[in-house]
Design a protein around this motif. Structure first.
Motif, PDB file in Angstrom:
ATOM      1  N   UNK A  73       0.901  -1.123  -0.065  1.00 14.56           N
ATOM      2  CA  UNK A  73      -0.005  -0.017   0.084  1.00 14.56           C
ATOM      3  C   UNK A  73       0.739   1.365   0.000  1.00 14.56           C
ATOM      4  N   UNK A  74       1.874   1.116   0.684  1.00 15.04           N
ATOM      5  CA  UNK A  74       2.908   2.262   0.775  1.00 15.04           C
ATOM      6  C   UNK A  74       3.427   2.692  -0.474  1.00 15.04           C
ATOM      7  N   UNK A  75       3.702   1.598  -1.366  1.00 16.24           N
ATOM      8  CA  UNK A  75       4.207   1.759  -2.448  1.00 16.24           C
ATOM      9  C   UNK A  75       5.650   2.047  -2.690  1.00 16.24           C
ATOM     10  N   UNK A  76       6.061   3.109  -3.576  1.00 13.51           N
ATOM     11  CA  UNK A  76       7.528   3.632  -3.525  1.00 13.51           C
ATOM     12  C   UNK A  76       8.088   4.449  -2.522  1.00 13.51           C
ATOM     13  N   UNK A  77       7.125   5.013  -1.655  1.00 14.29           N
ATOM     14  CA  UNK A  77       7.463   5.790  -0.340  1.00 14.29           C
ATOM     15  C   UNK A  77       8.288   4.867   0.637  1.00 14.29           C
ATOM     16  N   UNK A  78       8.164   3.707   0.460  1.00 18.51           N
ATOM     17  CA  UNK A  78       8.724   2.687   1.455  1.00 18.51           C
ATOM     18  C   UNK A  78      10.236   2.718   1.429  1.00 18.51           C
ATOM     19  N   UNK A  79      10.718   2.915   0.016  1.00 19.79           N
ATOM     20  CA  UNK A  79      12.137   2.922  -0.162  1.00 19.79           C
ATOM     21  C   UNK A  79      12.901   4.090   0.414  1.00 19.79           C
ATOM     22  N   UNK A 166      -8.441  -6.118  -3.480  1.00 16.83           N
ATOM     23  CA  UNK A 166      -8.524  -5.364  -2.353  1.00 16.83           C
ATOM     24  C   UNK A 166      -7.200  -4.663  -2.061  1.00 16.83           C
ATOM     25  N   UNK A 167      -6.048  -5.380  -2.246  1.00 16.06           N
ATOM     26  CA  UNK A 167      -4.716  -4.789  -2.120  1.00 16.06           C
ATOM     27  C   UNK A 167      -4.485  -3.490  -2.918  1.00 16.06           C
ATOM     28  N   UNK A 168      -4.760  -3.754  -4.273  1.00 15.45           N
ATOM     29  CA  UNK A 168      -4.624  -2.605  -5.292  1.00 15.45           C
ATOM     30  C   UNK A 168      -5.580  -1.370  -4.998  1.00 15.45           C
ATOM     31  N   UNK A 169      -6.886  -1.678  -4.433  1.00 12.13           N
ATOM     32  CA  UNK A 169      -7.816  -0.559  -4.081  1.00 12.13           C
ATOM     33  C   UNK A 169      -7.265   0.079  -2.892  1.00 12.13           C
ATOM     34  N   UNK A 170      -6.744  -0.694  -1.719  1.00 12.34           N
ATOM     35  CA  UNK A 170      -6.148  -0.004  -0.529  1.00 12.34           C
ATOM     36  C   UNK A 170      -4.752   0.823  -1.119  1.00 12.34           C
ATOM     37  N   UNK A 171      -3.979   0.500  -2.103  1.00  7.64           N
ATOM     38  CA  UNK A 171      -2.888   1.464  -2.428  1.00  7.64           C
ATOM     39  C   UNK A 171      -3.398   2.533  -3.187  1.00  7.64           C
ATOM     40  N   UNK A 172      -4.489   2.267  -4.268  1.00  2.87           N
ATOM     41  CA  UNK A 172      -5.018   3.566  -4.912  1.00  2.87           C
ATOM     42  C   UNK A 172      -5.593   4.557  -3.643  1.00  2.87           C
ATOM     43  N   UNK A 173      -6.124   4.077  -2.786  1.00  2.00           N
ATOM     44  CA  UNK A 173      -6.800   4.995  -2.083  1.00  2.00           C
ATOM     45  C   UNK A 173      -5.733   5.733  -1.011  1.00  2.00           C
ATOM     46  N   UNK A 174      -4.779   5.035  -0.792  1.00  2.00           N
ATOM     47  CA  UNK A 174      -3.668   5.621  -0.085  1.00  2.00           C
ATOM     48  C   UNK A 174      -2.789   6.925  -0.687  1.00  2.00           C
TER      49      UNK A 174
END
Length: 174
Positions: A73-79, A166-174
């Motif tokens: 969900x955090x995506x690229x920000x985790x790096x 649901x994971x992709x939806x969560x990521x898009x909402x974040x």
């Protein structure tokens, strides 16, 4: 004294093991057992909403890869995040995820659940296809992405409900 301590330790471990919900390591059976256990508990009219919420939380903590879902969900920000920020985020995400899950599932009404098939995508992932059929409701298809890196402890990484991840939806909402 050592024997007495050993007996007490064995007693507590036996009790803990006997009350622990462990599910089969085969992804198809894992999903079937997990869902049937949840349906049984959530449809029980003698269990309070709070007890159901605690049950859902326990199942999620033990059987959903919440850390991996949070990092996805955090995506690229985790790096680019430092270790302290990631720890705080993981705690916050778990709390949010569990609250969201328990608020949605404690008002469960009985439906028929059926696992249709399981397809091994790689050594680490299996997709388990299932459906839910309710009275006077359309059939709902659910695909479970099961992470099987540890063959003894499969974990749910994603649910794809009617084609919507649901994971992709969560990521898009974040």
């Amino acid at each position: 004294m050592k024997k007495f301590s050993l007996i007490i330790l064995i007693f507590f471990l036996t009790i803990k093991i006997s009350f622990a919900n462990t599910y089969n390591a085969d992804p198809k059976i894992f999903v079937t057992e997990l869902v049937n256990d949840a349906i049984s508990k959530l449809s029980d009219k003698n269990i309070s909403k709070e007890e159901k919420a605690l049950f859902i939380e326990k199942i999620a903590i033990e059987n959903v890869d919440i850390d991996a879902l949070g990092l996805y969900t955090l995506g690229e920000l985790r790096k680019t995040s430092n270790e302290d920020a990631l720890k705080k985020y993981k705690k916050s995400f778990e709390k949010y995820f569990l609250k969201s899950l328990t608020s949605r599932l404690t008002d469960y009404s009985s439906n028929k659940f059926e696992v249709i098939s399981a397809e091994k995508k790689s050594s680490n992932y299996t997709i388990v296809k299932s459906k839910i059929v309710g009275d006077n409701q359309p059939e709902i298809k659910i695909n479970w992405r099961i992470f099987t890196k540890n063959s003894e402890k499969p974990l749910i990484r994603d649910l794809i409900v009617e084609g919507l991840s649901l994971a992709r939806t969560q990521k898009e909402e974040f």
